[in-house]
Motif scaffolding. Structure first.
Motif, short mmCIF file in Angstrom:
data_model
loop_
_atom_site.label_atom_id
_atom_site.label_comp_id
_atom_site.label_asym_id
_atom_site.label_seq_id
_atom_site.Cartn_x
_atom_site.Cartn_y
_atom_site.Cartn_z
N ILE A 229 29.25 101.04 33.74
CA ILE A 229 28.74 102.37 34.12
C ILE A 229 27.29 102.27 34.54
O ILE A 229 26.87 102.88 35.54
CB ILE A 229 28.93 103.37 32.96
CG1 ILE A 229 30.43 103.62 32.71
CG2 ILE A 229 28.22 104.68 33.26
CD1 ILE A 229 30.71 104.54 31.52
N ALA A 230 26.49 101.51 33.80
CA ALA A 230 25.08 101.36 34.15
C ALA A 230 24.91 100.76 35.54
O ALA A 230 24.10 101.23 36.34
CB ALA A 230 24.37 100.51 33.10
N ALA B 114 22.33 103.32 31.54
CA ALA B 114 23.15 104.27 32.29
C ALA B 114 22.63 105.69 32.12
O ALA B 114 22.55 106.46 33.09
CB ALA B 114 24.61 104.19 31.83
N SER C 176 29.07 103.96 27.84
CA SER C 176 27.76 104.12 28.45
C SER C 176 26.69 103.40 27.63
O SER C 176 26.94 102.93 26.51
CB SER C 176 27.42 105.61 28.57
OG SER C 176 26.23 105.80 29.28
#
Length: 490
Positions: free
Chosen positions: A342-343, A52, A48
């Protein structure tokens, strides 16, 4: 034939599909989640970032998801859910290796770079042990009373006034109707396959493939540095509490450490310079320091083997229609370098859920979905230029270090605008900013087209170009290549 009529079908019950289902449920929609497998299961895409975390916090606060909110920071995660495995991610660390030689620490840090992304351990970013995290998100869906059909295969998906989805569940064929379909299957590409969407990966510049697994018993890199006589006092954080990159001759290797004794490890190889055939042992062998670490490690039970991929890059020709949408990881992917996955997924969910909130059932919906598709596509192209510039510079650590500043300037600019000005509509890494997008495109082109490189000149040019976005003192650390946290906190 049994029939069920959910309003919205979500394909995939990983964190992305589950989060969409939870939000849609909060917005009053009938939702059914369909997944071909079940939890817990192995997955990567584990690192992460502050971007995110900002998106996750905003989604939890906007749509009333307090149980998920603690996952945005390592301190709150550990206080609330110590049973969900994860890891501290204080930032990014990079170490340059030379084939045939052990890693030799440089007192001037000429072969290492550490960039802090958080001010302390409690506010640290997180490494997501996906088997636990995805299962947790899916459990939240069940607790909300939303049905999840696991071990369910999608046979066909036919669009029309309503979607007709044909699935196999418990050995029976079930015919589903849905008003809208969201594909959260990532590289599985369930909807892209069903709709025969072309893959335009050849528009992407990055060309890489990967080998990866999880191991246990891998010594920390800091312990190996200490044995080699390195002084770690200049490091702004423990170098293993990071997305740790080992830069190699034909690519790089990641180490992502979790608090359950496991480490995610993988090679990412530039297919333009790496041998066509490579295995784990042959990739480790030229690098004695890395090889020595893995001599003490063993494969984890899951996945229990080394996974090899073909070319990683994907780009769907279409990303959304009037009654369907691909989440970013189903729409495309560039590369693990810079940990954007993830972001990008969370920003895509944020944008798509606002469309459902504001435009569902209204004439503006098709145009809003087209805008969503254009944004995801532009983000993928922007990330591709930043990442491929890094590969172009990877043969010279000083040049690579300068080139990473394109990423850090873009990431910090996004975070500063969101935290200080409350701007939530910017694209990932400021892909919507013409100035920054132009800077990235220009340096990407020049790095790929350059012959013998004048590294100091390119370094100075990047420093000058990003000056309007450089609020964190990039290019001017107190100790060479050691960046303590200087951006805004949240």
């Amino acid at each position: 034939m049994p029939r069920r009529s959910p309003r919205i079908a979500v394909l995939g019950s990983g964190f992305a599909g589950s989060l969409c289902a939870l939000i849609l449920n909060r917005l009053g929609h009938d939702v059914l989640v369909i997944d071909r497998a079940r939890h817990p299961r192995f997955a990567i895409g584990e690192s992460s970032t502050p971007t995110a975390n900002l998106a996750l916090l905003a989604l939890c606060d906007r749509y009333g998801l307090p149980a998920i909110r603690p996952l945005a920071k390592y301190g709150s995660w550990q206080a609330r859910y110590p049973q969900i495995a994860g890891g501290r991610k204080r930032g990014f660390s990079y170490f340059q290796h030379t084939p045939g030689r052990p890693f030799e620490p440089d007192p001037a840090h000429g072969n290492e770079l550490l960039v802090a992304a958080s001010p302390d351990d409690l506010q640290s970013d997180t490494q997501w042990f996906r088997a636990d995290v995805d299962a947790f998100f899916a459990d939240q869906v069940r607790e909300a009373g939303i049905p999840i059909w696991e071990d369910t295969s999608l046979l066909a998906a036919t669009p029309g006034a309503r979607w007709r989805l044909e699935v196999v569940r418990d050995g029976r064929t079930v015919d589903l109707d849905a008003a809208f379909v969201i594909d959260a299957t990532g590289p599985g590409g369930a909807l892209a396959q069903a709709l025969h969407l072309p893959d335009e990966r050849d528009l992407l510049h990055t060309q890489s493939r990967a080998l990866y697994t999880h191991v246990e018993g891998l010594p920390t890199w800091a312990s190996q540095l200490a044995r080699a006589g390195a002084s770690l006092q200049d490091h702004p954080f423990a170098c293993d509490d990071a997305a740790l990159h080992h830069l190699l001759e034909a690519g790089w290797m990641w180490w992502i450490r979790f608090n359950n004794g496991l480490t995610s490890a993988g090679f990412v190889l530039d297919t333009r310079s790496a041998p066509a055939e490579s295995d784990w042992a042959s990739l480790l062998a030229p690098y004695p320091s890395l090889d020595a670490g893995f001599a003490e490690a063993r494969l984890a039970d899951r996945p229990g083997a080394v996974v090899q991929t073909g070319r990683l890059q994907r780009l769907s020709a279409r990303i959304a229609g009037d009654t369907w949408a691909l989440l970013p990881h189903a729409a495309g992917f560039v590369d693990p370098l810079h940990s954007t996955g993830i972001a990008h997924t969370l920003l895509g969910i944020e944008r798509l859920m606002r469309i459902f909130e504001r435009s569902w059932g209204r004439p503006a919906l098709p145009a809003k979905l087209a805008g969503y598709a254009a944004s995801v596509r532009e983000e993928l192209r922007h990330v591709d230029r930043i990442v491929d510039a890094g590969y172009a510079a990877m043969g010279d650590f000083r040049l690579f270090t300068a080139t990473t500043m394109l990423y850090f300037a873009a990431a910090i600019a996004y975070e500063e605008r969101r935290i200080k000005a409350g701007v939530e509509d910017d694209l990932l890494l400021m892909a919507n900013d013409p100035g920054l997008r132009g800077i990235v495109a220009n340096f990407h082109r020049s790095l790929r087209e350059a012959g013998p490189r004048d590294v100091p000149a390119i370094e100075a040019a990047i420093e000058a170009a990003i000056r309007p976005y450089n609020t964190a003192g990039l290019f001017a650390p107190a100790a060479p290549n050691m960046y303590a946290y200087t951006a805004a906190t949240f």
